[in-house]
Structures are given as C-alpha cells and as structure tokens.
Design an enzyme around this catalytic site. Structure first.
Site, short mmCIF file in Angstrom:
data_model
loop_
_atom_site.label_atom_id
_atom_site.label_comp_id
_atom_site.label_asym_id
_atom_site.label_seq_id
_atom_site.Cartn_x
_atom_site.Cartn_y
_atom_site.Cartn_z
CE LYS A 35 -29.68 59.66 -21.17
NZ LYS A 35 -28.55 59.33 -22.06
CG ASN A 36 -25.96 61.54 -20.34
OD1 ASN A 36 -26.53 60.46 -20.55
ND2 ASN A 36 -26.08 62.59 -21.13
CB CYS A 131 -27.85 57.40 -32.07
SG CYS A 131 -27.21 59.01 -32.45
NE ARG A 136 -23.30 59.90 -30.30
CZ ARG A 136 -24.22 59.77 -29.34
NH1 ARG A 136 -25.46 59.52 -29.69
NH2 ARG A 136 -23.89 59.85 -28.07
CG ASP A 325 -27.25 66.05 -24.51
OD1 ASP A 325 -26.78 65.39 -23.58
OD2 ASP A 325 -26.97 65.85 -25.71
NE ARG A 417 -32.13 55.35 -25.13
CZ ARG A 417 -31.10 55.51 -25.97
NH1 ARG A 417 -31.33 55.71 -27.25
NH2 ARG A 417 -29.87 55.46 -25.54
C1 EPZ Z 1 -22.19 62.05 -24.23
O1 EPZ Z 1 -22.13 61.29 -25.41
C2 EPZ Z 1 -23.65 62.03 -23.82
N1 EPZ Z 1 -24.08 60.66 -23.58
C3 EPZ Z 1 -24.51 62.66 -24.93
O2 EPZ Z 1 -25.85 62.71 -24.44
C4 EPZ Z 1 -24.02 64.09 -25.18
O3 EPZ Z 1 -24.75 64.63 -26.27
C5 EPZ Z 1 -22.53 64.06 -25.52
O4 EPZ Z 1 -21.79 63.42 -24.46
C6 EPZ Z 1 -21.97 65.47 -25.70
O5 EPZ Z 1 -22.16 66.21 -24.53
C7 EPZ Z 1 -23.75 60.06 -22.42
O6 EPZ Z 1 -23.10 60.65 -21.57
C8 EPZ Z 1 -24.23 58.66 -22.23
P1 EPZ Z 1 -18.79 62.65 -27.04
P2 EPZ Z 1 -20.69 60.84 -26.01
O7 EPZ Z 1 -17.91 61.46 -27.16
O8 EPZ Z 1 -19.75 60.54 -24.90
C9 EPZ Z 1 -17.01 62.86 -31.38
C10 EPZ Z 1 -28.13 62.26 -24.43
O9 EPZ Z 1 -29.03 62.80 -25.09
N2 EPZ Z 1 -16.34 61.58 -31.09
O10 EPZ Z 1 -18.44 63.73 -26.04
O11 EPZ Z 1 -20.93 59.78 -27.02
C11 EPZ Z 1 -18.52 62.72 -31.48
O12 EPZ Z 1 -18.89 62.28 -32.78
C12 EPZ Z 1 -26.83 61.89 -25.09
O13 EPZ Z 1 -28.18 62.03 -23.19
C13 EPZ Z 1 -15.40 61.09 -32.00
O14 EPZ Z 1 -15.15 61.70 -33.04
O15 EPZ Z 1 -20.27 62.18 -26.74
C14 EPZ Z 1 -19.00 64.12 -31.19
O16 EPZ Z 1 -18.90 64.90 -32.37
C15 EPZ Z 1 -26.89 62.11 -26.59
N3 EPZ Z 1 -14.78 59.91 -31.74
C16 EPZ Z 1 -17.96 64.63 -30.19
O17 EPZ Z 1 -16.85 63.73 -30.25
C17 EPZ Z 1 -15.03 59.20 -30.58
O18 EPZ Z 1 -14.40 58.14 -30.38
C18 EPZ Z 1 -18.45 64.62 -28.76
O19 EPZ Z 1 -18.95 63.31 -28.50
C19 EPZ Z 1 -15.97 59.72 -29.66
C20 EPZ Z 1 -16.61 60.92 -29.93
#
Ligand code: EPZ
Length: 445
Positions: A35-36, A131, A136, A325, A417
C-alpha cells in the site's frame, strides 16, 4: 457469552470479523502489493502526460480513495483490481486540486501537493486531518515546497501553492525528523524543477527507494538513492513507464507474527510473494530472538513457531529500525510469551489505541509514557473489540486468533484500508474467521 450480531440484507454500513480462536495457522499466506509504495507510484504518474501502467497494486480502500483523488484532476485512471493493475494517464490533467472530502479519508493524498506543483506549477490541496492516534504534521512537506521556490498560503483548510513563473526551482532541505511522506513530496516537486536540489536526512524506507527507481525510469536524474542524501537534477519532462509495485513489507511482518503465535510448534507456515529485506534487520533479529525461525527460498518464506515463545523487548525507529507499523502486532506476540517485555514507540506519540481493546481481552499491558509494559502468558479471552486504525485493528485479529472463545472485531473498514481480503487469506490457512454485516446502531446490546 452470546454476541448479538445483527445480519441485515445488503446493509454495508459496517462489517465486522468474527473469529473463533484456538485453530492452528497452517498452509500458505500470500503477500499482496505494498500500500505505502503504490500510493507514491500513483502520484508519480501525474508527472507525465502519457499512460503509466502499474502492476501488483493491492485491492484496498486507500488505493480506491487515492484513485478518486487523482481523477478529480481530470487524469484518467483505468483500474482492474482483479488483476491488481492500473493505468493512469495524466495527459488529460486539467485541475490542480485535491478536495477535503477525499483527502480527509487518506492522508497520503497530500502527495498531490508535490505532484501538482511539479507538473502544473500550482496546487490547491486540502490539509489532511490527523488520524486515530493523534496529530500528523505536514510542516516538513510545506517547508520542502517553499525550499523549491513555491509560495504557500493557507485558505480555509487548503494549502494554496504557486511556483513563480509556473515552475519550481531547485532547493535544499534537511528533514528533521526523517519523513517518508516529506521525502516523497519533495521528490515529486524537485524532479521537474529548474535546477538542482538536495534532500538531507531523507527517508530510506523501501517504499522511497522503489519510488525513486520509478522516477529514474521516467527520466528523472536522482543520485544517492537508498542513502540519507538525495541529489536531484531537475529535467524538463518525464516519460511514461510501466512499473511493478513491490510487496507489502508490513503485511509480511504481520503474517510472520501470526505464524509465530498461531502456528503449530515446529510446523511450517509458508509466506509467499514477500521480500524479507524490506523488513529491516531490527525486526528480523527480534523475531528470531523469540525462538521463531524462518528460512527463505526465493520469494517463499517458511516460518516455524517454537515450543515456547521468548519475550523480546523492542524499540521502533525509522528504517532499517523496527517498523512502527508492526508495533501493535508485536504487542500481541509478546502477550503470548511467558515473561515480561517492553514495546517502546519512538516514531509517533501515543500510537497505542489498540491497548485498551487488548486489555479487554485479558492482555496485561500497561502504557507508561511512550512505552507499553507487557506481562505475557495470560489467557486471552474473546470478546467484542473496536478497530481504531489500520495496524491496531490487525492486532485485534491476531489476538482473536489465539483467544479462548469468539472475538468480534468491529469497524473493519479500518482493516480494509491496508489488508486485502485478510479474512479470506487467514480462513484458507486454517483460521476460523468470517466477515459478517453488522449495524452497531441497531444492536440493542
Ligand atoms: C508513512 O507515513 C506511512 N504511510 C506510515 O504508515 C508509517 O507509519 C510512517 O511512514 C512511518 O514509517 C504511508 O506511507 C502512506 P513520516 P508518513 O512522515 O509519511 C513526523 C500505515 O499504517 N513528521 O515518515 O506520514 C511524524 O509526525 C501508515 O500504513 C513531522 O514532524 O510518516 C512522525 O513522527 C501509518 N512533520 C515522523 O515524522 C512532517 O511534515 C515520521 O513520519 C511529516 C512527518
């Protein structure tokens, strides 16, 4: 204890899964496409004006939602969920917008910001909501677009972005923390920008690496793929390609945990179509320390549960650390071990919405700050439990598989999802599980 499951003809309001625990997992589980990874691959198709064919695309709600988001732009999408393939043709892209009513359902729709800015030089994209487990942020995404020269305004919950002169320019951005989504969005903008860009502390998840190889195949000039420093030389146009999506590493890890808790000790459970390298060493090493074993032969992994599972504390981290995850699923594995362990979540604060539901099943797990303390070996009892988010809901299914009695996992649209027909896959591997229609508002219980 009886459960009131209301069966309404043709009522799709809510489904739930009914699991009767105690049956051994045996046979084969097939891993679907990731998915991701599929979501960024779909976004990349917007950067060119011809047909892009994607294969091994999972049949999931999030994919269907994102397809609708993309169609709003005028892009033509021909999807064939049965064959897990999709053709996207952004030659007909006319509208640089991603509306709230769709973006709120699936936050990765925010990739439309980089894709539309990169292709059209403008974008009006709804801010995603939070979420189930909390905020997020997307500040790194916004800063990344500004680094590429975009002006950003916020207007009634929408990000309104414009590239002066209609085209982004090169820029430099350091991500703190290293964000998967922000890395992908900046790559979408930088690939067609005029000039060169650098992303420091870029995400190196397999999803990002596969996405970069697609962009390269389209003609993008990216150096440092798989490292924390990506250098991009913008080009004037990108060409259509056909790309195969990679398998879902999180589904693979979920199935490995299922085999460890519900497989007959010493008996083989086969997991096909996955790529163990995408799980990272931290998860694989922790998995083996529980006493569970796996052998790999091509794209077939054979897992065997031990006579007795050993508790192994873990700490989540960005790739190649232990995937956040898989944190909820690991908690159920630890609940099956005789002994105490800790699960430390470092990526997201409070990603623990599954804990109160597992406690209702008799799991002795206590949240202390960003850690969960688990006293394993207690009997897990079946009951009705509520899904709250994608990975929490699959942990409830795992718990139901090894619970005494019957478990009803409610609101499985969360599960749909990210897991393709999971009840069919598990039922074919020996688990007593079925999907029933359910209307919780009519339930007198
Ligand atoms: C991706 O989310 C995945 N989703 C998530 O999977 C996964 O948990 C996550 O990466 C971490 O591996 C998809 O790929 C669609 P991040 P993403 O930006 O990109 C902080 C699932 O269950 N952050 O790497 O949103 C954030 O709060 C989902 O399939 C900021 O601070 O994750 C977190 O603490 C859930 N500012 C950290 O970075 C930003 O602008 C990592 O988040 C963006 C992120």
């Amino acid at each position: 204890m009886g459960h009131t499951t209301i069966r309404f003809p043709n009522d799709q309001s809510m489904d739930n899964l009914v699991i009767r625990g105690g049956r051994p997992l045996q046979g084969t589980l097939a891993v679907s496409g990731s998915k991701n990874t599929a979501l960024p691959l779909m976004s990349a198709a917007l950067l060119t004006d011809g047909p892009v064919k994607l294969t091994n695309i999972p049949d999931l709600k999030d994919i269907h939602t994102f397809r609708r988001v993309i169609e709003v732009t005028g892009t033509r999408v021909d999807a064939d969920p049965g064959s897990h393939s999709m053709v996207l043709d952004a030659g007909s892209l006319v509208r640089a917008e991603a509306p709230y009513e769709l973006v709120k359902r699936m936050r990765a729709s925010f990739y439309m910001l980089g894709a539309l800015l990169g292709r059209m030089g403008e974008a009006r994209v709804s801010l995603p909501g939070g979420c189930a487990w909390g905020p997020r942020p997307v500040d790194l995404h916004i800063e990344g677009m500004k680094a590429l020269g975009a002006t950003i305004d916020l207007d009634q919950g929408y990000v309104v972005a414009k590239a002066p002169g209609g085209r982004l320019r090169g820029g430099r951005m350091t991500l703190e923390p290293s964000s998967v989504g922000a890395t992908i969005n900046i790559l979408l903008g930088a690939s067609l920008a005029s000039g060169s860009s650098v992303i420091e502390n870029a995400a190196i998840e397999p999803d990002v690496v596969h996405f970069c190889t697609m962009l390269q195949a389209m003609g993008a000039r990216i150096d440092g793929i798989g490292t924390r420093t990506l250098e991009i030389e913008g080009v004037d146009r990108l060409s259509p390609v056909d790309v195969a999506n990679c398998p879902d590493r999180i589904e693979m890890g979920t199935f490995m945990i299922a085999a460890a808790i519900a497989g007959e000790p010493g008996s083989p459970v086969q997991i096909t179509g996955g790529d163990a390298d995408h799980l990272g060493d931290a998860f694989l090493e922790a998995f083996q320390r529980t006493g569970s074993t796996y052998e790999i032969d091509g794209d077939i992994m054979t897992v065997r549960a031990p006579e007795e599972l050993r508790p192994v504390s873990i700490r989540t981290d960005i790739y190649p650390g232990f995937p956040t995850d898989l944190q909820a699923q690991w908690t159920v594995l630890m609940a099956k071990c005789a002994g105490n362990s800790k699960v430390h979540e470092t990526v997201y604060p409070d990603r623990f919405k599954h804990i109160p539901e597992l406690q209702r099943m008799g799991v002795n797990a206590i949240i202390v700050g960003d850690e969960v303390m688990i006293e394993g070996g207690k009997t897990i009892q079946g009951t009705s439990v509520m899904s709250t988010d994608l990975r929490a809901s699959v942990s409830l299914v795992l718990a139901g598989m090894v619970a005494e009695g019957e478990t009803h996992v409610l609101r499985v649209y969360h599960l749909d999802r990210g897991y393709e027909r999971i009840e069919e896959k598990l039922a074919a591997a020996g688990i007593d599980i079925e999907r029933v229609q359910y209307d919780e508002w009519a339930d007198p219980g």
